[in-house]
Write an enzyme that holds these catalytic residues in place. Structure first.
Site, PDB file in Angstrom:
ATOM      1  N   ASP A   1       0.857  -1.183   0.000  1.00  0.00           N
ATOM      2  CA  ASP A   1       0.000   0.000   0.000  1.00  0.00           C
ATOM      3  C   ASP A   1       0.894   1.233   0.000  1.00  0.00           C
ATOM      4  O   ASP A   1       1.741   1.380   0.877  1.00  0.00           O
ATOM      5  CB  ASP A   1      -0.911  -0.014   1.239  1.00  0.00           C
ATOM      6  CG  ASP A   1      -1.812   1.204   1.284  1.00  0.00           C
ATOM      7  OD1 ASP A   1      -2.632   1.367   0.368  1.00  0.00           O
ATOM      8  OD2 ASP A   1      -1.684   2.008   2.232  1.00  0.00           O
TER       9      ASP A   1
ATOM     10  N   GLU B   1      -1.483  -1.391  -5.770  1.00  0.00           N
ATOM     11  CA  GLU B   1      -2.715  -0.779  -6.255  1.00  0.00           C
ATOM     12  C   GLU B   1      -2.352   0.104  -7.438  1.00  0.00           C
ATOM     13  O   GLU B   1      -1.272   0.705  -7.464  1.00  0.00           O
ATOM     14  CB  GLU B   1      -3.325   0.061  -5.141  1.00  0.00           C
ATOM     15  CG  GLU B   1      -4.793   0.317  -5.308  1.00  0.00           C
ATOM     16  CD  GLU B   1      -5.395   0.962  -4.069  1.00  0.00           C
ATOM     17  OE1 GLU B   1      -6.466   1.549  -4.188  1.00  0.00           O
ATOM     18  OE2 GLU B   1      -4.765   0.879  -2.994  1.00  0.00           O
TER      19      GLU B   1
ATOM     20  N   ASP C   1      -3.547   1.085   7.600  1.00  0.00           N
ATOM     21  CA  ASP C   1      -2.581   1.031   6.493  1.00  0.00           C
ATOM     22  C   ASP C   1      -2.243  -0.412   6.124  1.00  0.00           C
ATOM     23  O   ASP C   1      -2.234  -0.791   4.956  1.00  0.00           O
ATOM     24  CB  ASP C   1      -1.287   1.770   6.869  1.00  0.00           C
ATOM     25  CG  ASP C   1      -1.532   3.265   7.056  1.00  0.00           C
ATOM     26  OD1 ASP C   1      -2.416   3.804   6.367  1.00  0.00           O
ATOM     27  OD2 ASP C   1      -0.844   3.873   7.903  1.00  0.00           O
TER      28      ASP C   1
END
Ligand SMILES: [Zn+2]
Length: 401
Positions: A191, A275, A356
């Protein structure tokens, strides 16, 4: 696969003037051709083909107005035309929707004030790396190179770049074979965010190194110094050059950091997932979005080519639905969280989660990687406001009732 290998050049004064001439000629050829196509377009005439542009260049060299173009390598000029043609192809592909991603505009005129000047020599130009380590560039000379690492194979082209800080670089395109590493046991979801540079699905939180953050702060102060000086003055010019150099150093340090981190992640994991484009949390900061976007895009590109190079799996998943709102343990969507929340409890399964890390686990899940959600789970005790970047994950995987 093809990769770029970049090296600093130690340019002598005589090379400097020859390169300045080559940059200038390439720019004129590019701009002449662009102007020709634009005026043809405005006059309702057909698009001037690549071959026609090339023929016109040959003719132009015989005119007194453009005779000085013969003083630089012909390949450099042909490559300037090739850049223009690529620019048009990308523009047309973007118009017709064949090219995905952000809209590409038509090519723009180049200026001597552009921050980056570049020319390209292909194999046809007979550039050469000499046994003494110098780079022989036609009609420029033998330029010393700082070989920070060896070239893995014979380069097919070299681009010579002058950056805004006045430094010169050679960027070689080389073909290299992928060399798969031994199988790794782990897989990881990543992330990318603002509070940390990257958070991993195993619970590791990676901040930008401290020296880099300090350098960035320092750079900001110097930039303010420039804006206080009178534009165009000697002091302004001096301060601006200083900032350009500092900027270049910070950019180099950032790139080194991304290289080291991406290499480590690819070496340690059989598969990585990121992502598509992480823009989470950007709305709530004043930080320069473009800087972060560019940094992430470069980092993701590094992961992608290194995965290919070392025989690893690379997954880029589409933008997730607010990934922080989905519990990585039971995959229930739990609704929006306050921005500052450091830990939350899933109403469905009762797991306590670090937002997170939870997002990183969701990225891995979306790519079909089997990571445990345990890294995302934290102790339910109130977590004090974090001063340091240490992770908040618990030692053991807590399975909540
Ligand atoms: Zn849950």
């Amino acid at each position: 696969m093809q990769l770029r290998y970049n090296y600093r050049l130690d340019v002598r004064p005589r090379h400097r003037s020859a390169l300045a001439k080559a940059f200038g000629c390439a720019r004129v050829v590019f701009n002449d051709a662009l102007a020709a196509r634009e005026s043809a377009y405005q006059a309702g005439l057909p698009y001037i083909t690549d071959a026609e542009l090339s023929a016109r260049l040959t003719l132009a060299k015989r005119t007194p107005q453009r005779a000085w173009l013969t003083e630089v390598s012909a390949v450099v000029l042909q490559e300037a035309l090739a850049d223009l043609n690529t620019g048009y192809r990308n523009f047309f592909a973007s118009l017709s929707g064949k090219r995905k991603g952000p809209r590409v505009g038509p090519p723009r005129f180049r200026s001597r004030k552009d921050h980056r000047q570049a020319i390209r020599f292909t194999a046809n130009a007979r550039f050469k790396v000499l046994p003494n380590g110098k780079l022989r560039l036609p009609k420029v000379g033998d330029v010393p190179v700082r070989w920070s690492r060896p070239l893995p194979s014979k380069p097919s082209s070299v681009t010579v770049i002058k950056d805004s800080a006045g430094r010169y670089f050679a960027s070689f395109v080389v073909k290299i074979r992928s060399e798969p590493l031994p199988q790794a046991k782990r897989v990881v979801g990543i992330d990318l965010g603002l509070t940390h540079f990257a958070v991993l699905s195993d619970g590791t939180k990676i901040a930008s190194p401290r020296f880099l953050r300090r350098a960035e702060k320092h750079l900001k102060r110097r930039q303010q110094g420039v804006s206080r000086k009178q534009e165009g003055s000697h002091n302004w010019e001096k301060a601006r050059n200083g900032v350009a150099r500092a900027h270049a150093r910070v950019a180099d340090a950032r790139r080194d950091f991304r290289h080291q981190l991406s290499t480590r992640l690819i070496r340690d994991n059989q598969a990585v997932a990121v992502e598509g484009l992480a823009v989470k949390g950007l709305a709530r900061t004043r930080m320069a979005k473009s800087v972060h976007d560019a940094g992430w895009a470069e980092f993701v590109a590094m992961l992608e080519y290194k995965a290919r190079l070392y025989g690893r799996e690379f997954h880029r998943i589409g933008r997730l639905e607010p990934s922080s709102q989905v519990c990585s343990a039971c995959r229930t969507k739990d609704g929006p969280k306050p921005l500052r929340v450091r830990v939350w409890q899933c109403q469905e399964c009762g797991a306590w989660l670090d937002p997170d890390i939870n997002a990183a686990v969701n990225v891995a899940n979306a790519a079909g990687l089997a990571v445990t959600a345990c890294g995302a789970q934290v102790r339910p005790e109130p977590v004090p406001a974090q001063r340091r970047e240490a992770g908040t994950r618990s030692k053991s995987c807590r399975k909540a009732a």
